[in-house]
Write a protein that holds these residues in place. Structure first.
Motif, mmCIF file in Angstrom:
data_model
loop_
_atom_site.group_PDB
_atom_site.id
_atom_site.type_symbol
_atom_site.label_atom_id
_atom_site.label_comp_id
_atom_site.label_asym_id
_atom_site.label_seq_id
_atom_site.Cartn_x
_atom_site.Cartn_y
_atom_site.Cartn_z
ATOM 1 N N CYS A 8 3.026 -0.075 -5.456
ATOM 2 C CA CYS A 8 2.090 -0.511 -4.415
ATOM 3 C C CYS A 8 2.060 -2.029 -4.363
ATOM 4 C CB CYS A 8 0.668 -0.074 -4.729
ATOM 5 S SG CYS A 8 0.499 1.638 -5.161
ATOM 6 N N MET A 9 2.075 -2.559 -3.145
ATOM 7 C CA MET A 9 1.851 -3.998 -2.977
ATOM 8 C C MET A 9 0.731 -4.169 -1.956
ATOM 9 S SD MET A 9 4.398 -7.114 -2.362
ATOM 10 C CE MET A 9 4.875 -6.879 -0.702
ATOM 11 N N VAL A 10 -0.366 -4.734 -2.391
ATOM 12 C CA VAL A 10 -1.576 -4.748 -1.586
ATOM 13 C C VAL A 10 -2.245 -6.111 -1.721
ATOM 14 C CG1 VAL A 10 -3.726 -3.480 -1.137
ATOM 15 C CG2 VAL A 10 -1.825 -2.304 -2.261
ATOM 16 N N ASN A 11 -3.007 -6.536 -0.709
ATOM 17 C CA ASN A 11 -3.798 -7.753 -0.918
ATOM 18 C C ASN A 11 -5.279 -7.422 -1.015
ATOM 19 O OD1 ASN A 11 -4.126 -7.271 1.823
ATOM 20 N ND2 ASN A 11 -4.055 -9.417 2.404
ATOM 21 N N GLY A 12 -5.877 -7.880 -2.079
ATOM 22 C CA GLY A 12 -7.283 -7.610 -2.349
ATOM 23 C C GLY A 12 -7.420 -6.467 -3.335
ATOM 24 N N ALA A 13 -8.255 -6.675 -4.358
ATOM 25 C CA ALA A 13 -8.382 -5.667 -5.418
ATOM 26 C C ALA A 13 -9.001 -4.374 -4.886
ATOM 27 C CB ALA A 13 -9.221 -6.218 -6.568
ATOM 28 N N GLY A 14 -9.968 -4.503 -3.975
ATOM 29 C CA GLY A 14 -10.620 -3.306 -3.447
ATOM 30 C C GLY A 14 -9.647 -2.461 -2.649
ATOM 31 N N LEU A 15 -8.854 -3.127 -1.807
ATOM 32 C CA LEU A 15 -7.855 -2.399 -1.016
ATOM 33 C C LEU A 15 -6.802 -1.778 -1.940
ATOM 34 C CD1 LEU A 15 -7.055 -1.689 1.868
ATOM 35 C CD2 LEU A 15 -5.725 -3.805 1.976
ATOM 36 N N ALA A 16 -6.482 -2.485 -3.007
ATOM 37 C CA ALA A 16 -5.500 -1.956 -3.968
ATOM 38 C C ALA A 16 -6.033 -0.685 -4.617
ATOM 39 C CB ALA A 16 -5.169 -3.011 -5.034
ATOM 40 N N LYS B 217 9.893 5.368 -7.254
ATOM 41 C CA LYS B 217 10.744 6.160 -6.359
ATOM 42 C C LYS B 217 10.461 5.845 -4.885
ATOM 43 C CE LYS B 217 12.542 8.675 -9.727
ATOM 44 N NZ LYS B 217 12.188 7.658 -10.757
ATOM 45 N N GLY B 218 9.456 4.996 -4.642
ATOM 46 C CA GLY B 218 9.111 4.607 -3.285
ATOM 47 C C GLY B 218 8.073 3.493 -3.353
ATOM 48 N N ILE B 219 8.013 2.678 -2.273
ATOM 49 C CA ILE B 219 7.086 1.545 -2.285
ATOM 50 C C ILE B 219 6.191 1.601 -1.050
ATOM 51 C CG2 ILE B 219 6.897 -0.990 -2.276
ATOM 52 C CD1 ILE B 219 9.693 -1.054 -3.578
ATOM 53 N N LEU B 220 4.928 1.343 -1.278
ATOM 54 C CA LEU B 220 3.968 1.264 -0.179
ATOM 55 C C LEU B 220 3.386 -0.147 -0.129
ATOM 56 C CD1 LEU B 220 2.111 2.333 2.016
ATOM 57 C CD2 LEU B 220 0.657 3.317 0.257
ATOM 58 N N VAL B 221 3.628 -0.822 1.001
ATOM 59 C CA VAL B 221 3.029 -2.139 1.208
ATOM 60 C C VAL B 221 1.839 -1.950 2.139
ATOM 61 C CG1 VAL B 221 3.382 -4.442 2.193
ATOM 62 C CG2 VAL B 221 5.208 -3.349 0.878
ATOM 63 N N ARG C 106 2.338 -0.837 5.932
ATOM 64 C CA ARG C 106 1.175 -0.689 6.800
ATOM 65 C C ARG C 106 0.496 -2.053 6.891
ATOM 66 N NH1 ARG C 106 -4.894 -0.338 5.701
ATOM 67 N NH2 ARG C 106 -5.636 0.052 7.800
ATOM 68 N N LEU C 107 0.411 -2.550 8.138
ATOM 69 C CA LEU C 107 -0.230 -3.846 8.362
ATOM 70 C C LEU C 107 -1.444 -3.642 9.246
ATOM 71 C CD1 LEU C 107 2.941 -5.970 9.168
ATOM 72 C CD2 LEU C 107 1.653 -5.960 7.028
ATOM 73 N N VAL D 165 12.966 0.372 6.906
ATOM 74 C CA VAL D 165 11.556 0.248 6.551
ATOM 75 C C VAL D 165 10.752 1.146 7.487
ATOM 76 C CG1 VAL D 165 9.609 -1.337 6.332
ATOM 77 C CG2 VAL D 165 11.923 -2.132 5.829
ATOM 78 N N ILE D 166 9.851 1.949 6.943
ATOM 79 C CA ILE D 166 9.047 2.859 7.749
ATOM 80 C C ILE D 166 7.713 2.193 8.052
ATOM 81 C CG2 ILE D 166 7.997 5.167 7.824
ATOM 82 C CD1 ILE D 166 9.979 5.826 5.389
ATOM 83 N N ALA D 167 7.397 2.040 9.356
ATOM 84 C CA ALA D 167 6.118 1.431 9.728
ATOM 85 C C ALA D 167 5.042 2.507 9.778
ATOM 86 C CB ALA D 167 6.238 0.737 11.077
ATOM 87 N N ALA D 168 3.821 2.153 9.383
ATOM 88 C CA ALA D 168 2.721 3.121 9.391
ATOM 89 C C ALA D 168 1.545 2.539 10.156
ATOM 90 C CB ALA D 168 2.306 3.454 7.971
ATOM 91 N N ASP D 169 0.706 3.445 10.700
ATOM 92 C CA ASP D 169 -0.377 2.996 11.566
ATOM 93 C C ASP D 169 -1.692 2.757 10.846
ATOM 94 O OD1 ASP D 169 1.133 2.967 13.870
ATOM 95 O OD2 ASP D 169 0.905 5.137 14.133
ATOM 96 N N ASN D 170 -1.965 3.569 9.858
ATOM 97 C CA ASN D 170 -3.218 3.374 9.131
ATOM 98 C C ASN D 170 -3.028 3.813 7.697
ATOM 99 O OD1 ASN D 170 -3.665 6.271 8.965
ATOM 100 N ND2 ASN D 170 -4.130 6.127 11.166
#
Ligand code: ADP
Ligand code: MG
Length: 397
Positions: A271-279, A322-326, A358-359, A378-383
């Motif tokens: 996982c790559m996330v910004n903000g501890a709560g979102l992480a 085995k997979g990455i979620l940004v 996901r942005l 890269v797979i784009a996601a909506d939410n």
């Protein structure tokens, strides 16, 4: 941050707490000289790793002996031989996991004639926001069983920070342990100094097991484990100097250098996330959809291209991934900038596993376009839930 037993005992000695004399040995050829500097007749040879349960542990290599990471020697030669056998070997204990830990340092200390072994610990109690003192007459190598089978044998109370340590706290421990006469006074002094050390050095854990009554009636601390609050290390250069980088997860060390908040975990989705709560929320939702996160990673508010690239390197260096979620929220930082950062990182580091991005936030459509038109896989996601479902599906099929 944790330190070795011999380093912890150095601090205890500085605070006037009774510990045995000892020598640390880094090379097998120095073991005999070190043991020879001590009087005997009993030497204790102790593997230094950041994990407990050494006495009952075992080495992966049979030539290291079968007796575990704490051995009693009756001569200088025997002590040196034990040290030589342990150095460089991998010790497996109840706390290291199956992979074990390599022993790079040995502590040789004076052997004590033990009468009774107690347990004593100071911890931060998050419920009361106070320092708690935990003690038990049932110390030694099976404290985990005591906590499980006979929890009533463990005495716990906390100290009000407004008053700080008072002698009655120390007496409470002494009476609980069944100490007599002069031992009570000695125990009060020890607990007072441990409390002082704990507070002054910003510790989050101090465990003495065993805390012993020796055959001559005196008290001595024969094992010590210490943990320090890493957020306070900036004001303790002396403690920071005790850090042994060989004991740390190399991925976590790399993350520290780039100011990334990273904690390695056991799952398969990086996982790559910004903000501890979102992480935290991202980890939760990965679990909700049936997979496990491989890490916690907060790239922080200013997720620059350099930081994103480093974060990618760290995540992809974990063979379990085995997979990455940004999952990035572009508030101060715009989504198009983040998208470019992610793509640059993928181009530099390479990508062997599925990646879902996901942005959300400022310029989100522009960001998504950049991802879609990148030509990269890269797979784009909506939410958030869409992103979690997509990455779990990509990994689990
Ligand atoms: P661990 O908790 O990692 O197993 P310890 O340092 O507690 O390692 O050592 C295990 C046991 O070895 C102790 O419970 C104690 O009985 C014995 N021991 C440790 N140090 C000494 C010493 N200096 N003298 C005598 N016995 C010791
Ligand atoms: Mg111990």
């Amino acid at each position: 941050m944790n330190i070795h037993e011999y380093q912890a005992k150095g601090l205890l000695r500085d605070y006037g707490v009774p510990v045995s004399a000892g020598r640390v040995v880094l090379r097998a050829e120095d073991a005999k000289t070190a043991a020879g500097e001590m009087d005997g007749p009993l030497w204790v040879v102790k593997a230094q790793i950041h994990a407990g349960g050494r006495g009952k542990g075992h080495f992966k290599e049979p030539e290291a002996g079968e007796k575990g990471g704490v051995r009693l020697a009756r001569s200088v030669e025997e002590a040196a031989e034990f040290a030589r056998q342990m150095l460089g070997r991998t010790l497996v204990t109840i706390q290291t996991g199956e992979q074990g830990k390599q022993v790079n340092r040995i502590y040789i200390e004076d052997g004590s004639d033990i009468d009774r072994e107690f347990y004593l610990a100071l911890l931060i109690d998050r419920v009361t926001s106070r320092i708690s003192i935990v003690s038990s007459t049932e110390g030694g190598m099976s404290i985990e069983d005591v906590a499980h089978d006979t929890p009533e044998k463990i005495l716990t109370f906390s100290i009000d920070p407004a008053t700080g340590f008072q002698d009655f706290h120390g007496r409470r421990v002494a009476f609980g342990l069944g100490l007599q006469g002069n031992q009570i006074k000695q125990c009060v002094g020890i607990v007072r100094n441990l409390y002082k050390l704990f507070v002054e050095k910003d510790m989050d854990m101090l465990e003495i097991n065993p805390f012993c009554v020796l055959k001559d009636g005196s008290l001595k601390l024969l094992d010590a484990k210490m943990g320090f609050d890493s957020n306070a290390l900036y004001r303790h250069a002396d403690i920071l100097a005790l850090k042994d980088e060989t004991e740390e997860d190399p991925k976590e060390l790399a993350a520290q250098k780039f100011d990334l908040n990273y904690v390695a975990l056991d799952g398969e989705i990086g996982c790559m996330v910004n903000g501890a709560g979102l992480a935290m929320a991202t980890m939760d939702i990965i679990k909700l959809y049936g997979a496990e996160p491989a890490n916690f990673l907060d790239v922080g508010g200013g997720a620059t291209k350099e930081k994103v690239t480093e974060a990618f390197k760290i995540i992809t260096s974990d063979p379990n991934v085995k997979g990455i979620l940004v999952n990035i929220f572009g508030g101060i930082m715009r989504c198009d900038i983040i998208a470019e950062g992610v793509l640059a990182a993928v181009k530099e580091v390479g990508l062997k596993v599925p990646l879902v991005v996901r942005l959300e936030g400022t310029n989100v459509e522009l960001g998504k376009d950049i991802i879609r038109n990148s030509g990269l896989n890269v797979i784009a996601a909506d939410n958030l839930s869409d992103a979690a479902q997509k990455i779990v599906k990509a990994v689990k099929g």
